[in-house]
Design a protein around this motif. Structure first.
Motif, PDB file in Angstrom:
ATOM      1  N   HIS A  35       2.023   5.717  10.231  1.00 41.01           N
ATOM      2  CA  HIS A  35       2.260   6.843   9.317  1.00 41.01           C
ATOM      3  C   HIS A  35       3.569   6.639   8.542  1.00 41.01           C
ATOM      4  N   SER A  36       3.701   5.469   7.920  1.00 43.10           N
ATOM      5  CA  SER A  36       4.986   5.150   7.290  1.00 43.10           C
ATOM      6  C   SER A  36       5.238   5.988   6.049  1.00 43.10           C
ATOM      7  N   LEU A  37       4.165   6.446   5.407  1.00 40.81           N
ATOM      8  CA  LEU A  37       4.372   7.281   4.226  1.00 40.81           C
ATOM      9  C   LEU A  37       4.978   8.626   4.650  1.00 40.81           C
ATOM     10  N   VAL A  89      -5.197   8.388  -0.530  1.00 43.18           N
ATOM     11  CA  VAL A  89      -5.400   8.173   0.900  1.00 43.18           C
ATOM     12  C   VAL A  89      -4.809   6.816   1.277  1.00 43.18           C
ATOM     13  N   ASP A  90      -3.822   6.844   2.165  1.00 41.52           N
ATOM     14  CA  ASP A  90      -3.246   5.581   2.658  1.00 41.52           C
ATOM     15  C   ASP A  90      -4.032   5.211   3.918  1.00 41.52           C
ATOM     16  N   LEU A  91      -4.824   4.148   3.821  1.00 43.05           N
ATOM     17  CA  LEU A  91      -5.760   3.794   4.896  1.00 43.05           C
ATOM     18  C   LEU A  91      -5.198   2.695   5.808  1.00 43.05           C
ATOM     19  N   CYS A 117      -3.399   8.168   6.484  1.00 46.15           N
ATOM     20  CA  CYS A 117      -4.312   7.862   7.601  1.00 46.15           C
ATOM     21  C   CYS A 117      -3.976   6.524   8.223  1.00 46.15           C
ATOM     22  N   ASP A 118      -2.828   5.971   7.889  1.00 45.40           N
ATOM     23  CA  ASP A 118      -2.464   4.672   8.456  1.00 45.40           C
ATOM     24  C   ASP A 118      -1.815   4.875   9.819  1.00 45.40           C
ATOM     25  N   PHE A 119      -2.667   5.190  10.772  1.00 42.07           N
ATOM     26  CA  PHE A 119      -2.274   5.443  12.144  1.00 42.07           C
ATOM     27  C   PHE A 119      -1.997   4.108  12.839  1.00 42.07           C
ATOM     28  N   LYS A 126       0.823  -1.223   0.000  1.00 40.03           N
ATOM     29  CA  LYS A 126       0.000   0.000   0.000  1.00 40.03           C
ATOM     30  C   LYS A 126       0.849   1.262   0.000  1.00 40.03           C
ATOM     31  N   THR A 127       1.733   1.342   0.996  1.00 39.87           N
ATOM     32  CA  THR A 127       2.530   2.566   1.150  1.00 39.87           C
ATOM     33  C   THR A 127       3.474   2.755  -0.033  1.00 39.87           C
ATOM     34  N   SER A 128       4.116   1.671  -0.462  1.00 37.45           N
ATOM     35  CA  SER A 128       5.082   1.776  -1.573  1.00 37.45           C
ATOM     36  C   SER A 128       4.393   2.228  -2.852  1.00 37.45           C
TER      37      SER A 128
HETATM   38 MG   LIG Z   1       1.919   0.820   4.908  1.00 38.29          MG
END
Ligand SMILES: [Mg+2]
Ligand SMILES: Nc1ncnc2c1ncn2[C@@H]1O[C@H](COP(=O)(O)OP(=O)(O)O)[C@@H](O)[C@H]1O
Length: 241
Positions: A45-47, A102-104, A40-42, A16-18
């Protein structure tokens, strides 16, 4: 009007993040599309962490700084927020940005998630060719089907193979695709609104280039075939994106 897209999955580690990072950076730097990211990946928050470490490197590595200067524009904004806190802010960004990614979080069981999903113009579910990933993606598809978007139908949902292994038996991927499509057809029989789920043509290869060139500043052509397909989806007036 801005498009809200999320590359998502309920399983961690599928990319996802990549992929969000590669897609955002390529659209912004090469296609010159205004982009904003909501991370929003709490609590990971890797992004945003990728951006933070790149900013730190700009300060410590002169060569890196010079290279960044040549990009000729400020980097796109990344907002780190919980889903619930991000929701009321989305519309303000919709005016300014053509593409909002949006990164969920990896679970739908989070405050604000139904409203966030309903707000998406498209969800791209990443999947790998292992049975666990595949099964988890099908569960996500079912969960997504419970939410309807502004048009009253299911949010357009695309399935995208990541870490595609070209050495696999040729029919491994097409066999899994056929099984998924049959399953979705079966679901349609008992639904008022049809499942809006499609496989993307492009398959993102399993390659260190995805790992090593992941950047919120510098685009990499490894993602270009995906960008081309996304552009086709955005351009069409079909009920897809
Ligand atoms: Mg990720
Ligand atoms: N297409 C790919 N080829 C090779 N490695 C990949 C690919 N996509 C993702 N990865 C790697 O897989 C790991 C998990 O990816 P990440 O983007 O953090 O997943 P997620 O955000 O879904 O948890 C990272 O080490 C990343 O570099």
């Amino acid at each position: 009007m801005a498009k809200f897209i999320s590359f998502c999955s309920q399983k961690g580690g599928v990319g996802k993040t990549s992929i969000t990072t590669h897609v955002a950076t390529y659209f912004y730097q090469v296609e010159r599309v205004p982009v904003a990211i909501f991370d929003c990946d709490f609590p990971q928050h890797s992004l945003q962490s990728i951006r933070t470490s790149e900013i730190a490197r700009l300060k410590s590595d002169e060569g890196f700084f010079r290279k960044a200067e040549k990009l000729g524009q400020m980097p796109y904004p990344i907002y780190a927020d919980s889903v619930a806190n991000a929701l009321p802010k989305l519309d303000a960004y919709a005016i300014k940005n053509e593409l909002v990614l949006v990164d969920l979080p990896g679970t739908l069981n989070v405050e604000g998630m139904p409203a966030m999903i309903q707000r998406l113009d498209a969800a791209v579910l990443l999947l790998e060719a292992d049975p666990l990933s595949f099964e988890s993606t099908m569960h996500t598809v079912l969960a997504m089907a419970k939410f309807s978007n502004k048009n009253g139908g299911m949010v357009p949902t695309y399935l995208l193979w990541n870490k595609f292994d070209s050495r696999e038996r040729k029919d491994r991927y097409s066999g899994l695709e056929q099984a998924a499509l049959n399953y979705l057809d079966g679901l349609n029989a008992s639904r008022k609104t049809p499942m809006n789920v499609h496989f993307m043509e492009h398959r993102i290869p399993d390659t260190v280039a995805i790992k090593d060139t992941r950047s919120t500043l510098f685009p990499n052509a490894v993602i270009k075939p995906l960008i081309q397909e996304l552009n086709k989806l955005f351009a069409s007036n079909s009920p897809t994106v």
